[in-house]
Enzyme design. Structure first.
Site, PDB file in Angstrom:
ATOM      1  N   PHE A  66      -0.578  86.862 -35.411  1.00 51.84           N
ATOM      2  CA  PHE A  66      -1.410  88.055 -36.201  1.00 51.84           C
ATOM      3  C   PHE A  66      -1.209  88.155 -37.810  1.00 51.84           C
ATOM      4  CE2 PHE A  66      -2.676  90.307 -31.936  1.00 51.84           C
ATOM      5  CZ  PHE A  66      -4.376  88.398 -32.160  1.00 51.84           C
ATOM      6  N   ARG A  67      -0.026  87.781 -38.377  1.00 52.58           N
ATOM      7  CA  ARG A  67       0.251  87.243 -39.599  1.00 52.58           C
ATOM      8  C   ARG A  67       0.675  88.297 -40.818  1.00 52.58           C
ATOM      9  NH1 ARG A  67       0.968  82.226 -38.395  1.00 52.58           N
ATOM     10  NH2 ARG A  67      -1.077  81.165 -38.822  1.00 52.58           N
ATOM     11  N   ASN A  97       6.796  85.346 -36.663  1.00 50.54           N
ATOM     12  CA  ASN A  97       7.153  84.012 -37.911  1.00 50.54           C
ATOM     13  C   ASN A  97       5.491  84.873 -39.074  1.00 50.54           C
ATOM     14  OD1 ASN A  97       5.056  83.777 -35.784  1.00 50.54           O
ATOM     15  ND2 ASN A  97       4.625  81.410 -37.382  1.00 50.54           N
ATOM     16  N   HIS A 179       9.527  77.868 -28.382  1.00 47.29           N
ATOM     17  CA  HIS A 179       8.728  76.498 -29.458  1.00 47.29           C
ATOM     18  C   HIS A 179       9.571  75.475 -28.648  1.00 47.29           C
ATOM     19  CE1 HIS A 179       5.434  75.294 -32.157  1.00 47.29           C
ATOM     20  NE2 HIS A 179       6.704  74.171 -31.644  1.00 47.29           N
ATOM     21  N   ASP A 304      -1.922  81.202 -28.695  1.00 47.99           N
ATOM     22  CA  ASP A 304      -1.223  80.612 -29.764  1.00 47.99           C
ATOM     23  C   ASP A 304      -2.089  80.817 -30.591  1.00 47.99           C
ATOM     24  OD1 ASP A 304       0.980  79.441 -31.165  1.00 47.99           O
ATOM     25  OD2 ASP A 304       0.187  77.649 -30.987  1.00 47.99           O
TER      26      ASP A 304
HETATM   27  O1  DOR Z   1       0.240  75.880 -34.246  1.00 50.21           O
HETATM   28  C1  DOR Z   1       0.813  76.396 -34.755  1.00 50.21           C
HETATM   29  N1  DOR Z   1       0.850  77.748 -35.376  1.00 50.21           N
HETATM   30  N2  DOR Z   1       1.871  76.344 -33.757  1.00 50.21           N
HETATM   31  C2  DOR Z   1       2.208  77.484 -33.954  1.00 50.21           C
HETATM   32  O2  DOR Z   1       3.569  77.875 -32.835  1.00 50.21           O
HETATM   33  C3  DOR Z   1       2.706  78.406 -34.751  1.00 50.21           C
HETATM   34  C4  DOR Z   1       1.126  78.463 -35.300  1.00 50.21           C
HETATM   35  C5  DOR Z   1       1.131  79.881 -36.748  1.00 50.21           C
HETATM   36  O3  DOR Z   1       2.172  80.412 -36.816  1.00 50.21           O
HETATM   37  O4  DOR Z   1       0.683  79.023 -37.702  1.00 50.21           O
END
Ligand code: DOR
Length: 442
Positions: A66-67, A97, A179, A304
């Site tokens: 969700f950034r 991340n 992952h 995802d």
């Molecule tokens: O395609 C993906 N993008 N797979 C992931 O597991 C991480 C994700 C992302 O955070 O952009």
């Protein structure tokens, strides 16, 4: 503030035994207190007429990105949770991340605070593994588990050395979610296929073998330490076949709607929007994954949800970021499959709610019964309509499923006894709660 009592009337209710009951659901505070064929309207209760609609437990999406903090130009916890409410997703588990990475208790607390102030739905956050933060991995609280990027990641969150992975598996008991892509193989193949700018090459670079190698390693370490392992977004026939032969009781796996419903032919129609990690595979992989899901080899579904802006996605490969949004479309996509005979509605609800609550030990979620939390979604299984960009709530503003004609769109979403979404309108004052994780046994 306690929400006013609710009475949902004349619904087709999916019961925990997988059968439907035509009847009413009484909600007081955040809890379901009664499910019965007919319930008298309690004094002061708000009545919801659900005639013609099907009532399901709210979706629990166990893998989203969700950034926030740090990448809010793509999405933030408010916009993402609006998309969840519209999509019938009443709880989510979010990945580490972000910027800063969620690798410490302080970073986890910061996300929990942000979510409390702006999320319309319930939330939980993974703690991210790095080779350096072992004590945080053991103590962080509350969290559904430890997220390990074995591949497809840059910087500190990448843990691609077997010795570092082994340390993480050896210490502690909590769930490890991987992952699973083999970074060494990806690196080699990037060199081999350098100068390709067609995004379709992505599925060849990060190929089935890269996924299989990492899943094999995670499984080996999990068996060595009898450590609770969850394999995120399993994408290949080879991994599904491996688990079919060798899946200890403490291992679970998930699949995304994208890996069930899209394949490498999508690059021809939507180009770089089809790029994700692990990549889309072949139609044969789609079929094997479906069968594995139906047979219980794969336990549940995650989206995802990984939003990137259209500008970012328009760059030439390999500069395109990987990932696609999903929380607004996952439930109608899967319910459409059910209505077309691929599976049953009860199976969809099991894969998108009940099994997730069970695997992550989330108490009082994933069923419509007295004593459970009132996280519910009323869907319309009679009407078909297309996924339209103009109607999306996600900040990134696109979907890989635009134009797909679907049924089962949410009409009303209830979170903790409060109506968060109703016939096109979001009730943005509603707030979800932090999820609890009782145990991480499967
Ligand atoms: O395609 C993906 N993008 N797979 C992931 O597991 C991480 C994700 C992302 O955070 O952009």
């Amino acid at each position: 503030m306690t929400p006013p009592p609710l009475l949902i009337r004349h619904a087709r209710i999916l019961c925990p035994n997988g059968e439907f009951l035509m009847g009413d659901v009484q909600i007081s505070g955040q809890e379901i207190i009664q499910v019965a064929p007919s319930i008298a309207l309690p004094t002061g209760a708000i009545e919801i007429d659900a005639e013609g609609l099907t009532l399901l437990p709210g979706v629990i999406d166990p893998q989203v990105h969700f950034r926030e903090p740090g990448l809010e130009h793509k999405e933030d916890l408010f916009t993402a949770s609006c998309a969840c409410a519209k999509g019938g997703v009443t709880s989510f588990l979010e990945m580490p991340n972000t910027k800063p990475l969620t690798t410490t208790q302080a970073a986890l607390d910061d996300k929990l605070q942000r979510a409390a102030s702006k999320c319309l739905v319930n939330y939980g956050f993974f703690i991210g593994a790095t080779a350096e933060h072992l004590p945080d991995l053991l103590q962080a609280h509350p969290t559904p588990g430890i997220k390990v990027f074995m591949g497809s990641m840059h910087g500190a969150l990448l843990v691609d050395q077997e010795s570092a992975l082994e340390q993480i598996f050896a210490e502690g008991h909590r769930l490890i979610a991987v992952h699973a892509e083999d970074q060494a193989r990806i690196r080699d193949r990037r060199l081999q296929f350098a100068h390709h700018t067609d995004p379709a090459i992505h599925s060849q670079i990060q190929d089935n073998q890269a996924a299989l190698l990492a899943t094999q390693l995670a499984l080996k370490l999990s068996k060595r330490y009898q450590r609770r392992l969850h394999i995120l977004h399993l994408s290949t026939a080879e991994e599904a076949n491996l688990l079919r032969q060798d899946k200890p009781a403490w291992v679970t796996a998930e699949v995304t709607p994208q890996h069930l419903l899209l394949n490498t032919t999508a690059y021809q129609t939507i180009g770089g929007l089809a790029q994700m990690n692990p990549p889309l595979r072949s139609p044969h992989d789609n079929e094997v994954l479906w069968q594995a899901l139906k047979d219980g080899v794969i336990d549940f579904i995650a989206t995802d949800h990984a939003p990137h802006t259209l500008e970012e996605k328009a760059q030439p490969y390999p500069n395109t970021p990987s990932g696609m949004p999903g929380v607004e479309t996952s439930l109608p996509l899967m319910l459409t499959q059910a209505m077309q005979g691929k599976c049953t509605i009860a199976q969809v609800s099991h894969w998108m709610s009940t099994a997730v609550a069970r695997a992550y030990g989330i108490p009082k979620k994933g069923a419509i019964a007295a004593g459970y939390d009132a996280d519910l979604v009323l869907v319309d299984l009679d009407t078909y309509r297309p996924v339209l960009r103009s109607e999306l709530q996600t900040k990134c503003g696109w979907s890989p499923f635009e134009g797909w004609n679907l049924t089962g769109f949410p009409v009303i979403t209830v979170v903790g006894g409060q109506v968060a979404y109703e016939r096109g309108t979001l009730h943005t004052q509603v707030r979800g709660r932090a999820l609890a994780f009782e145990s991480t046994a499967p």
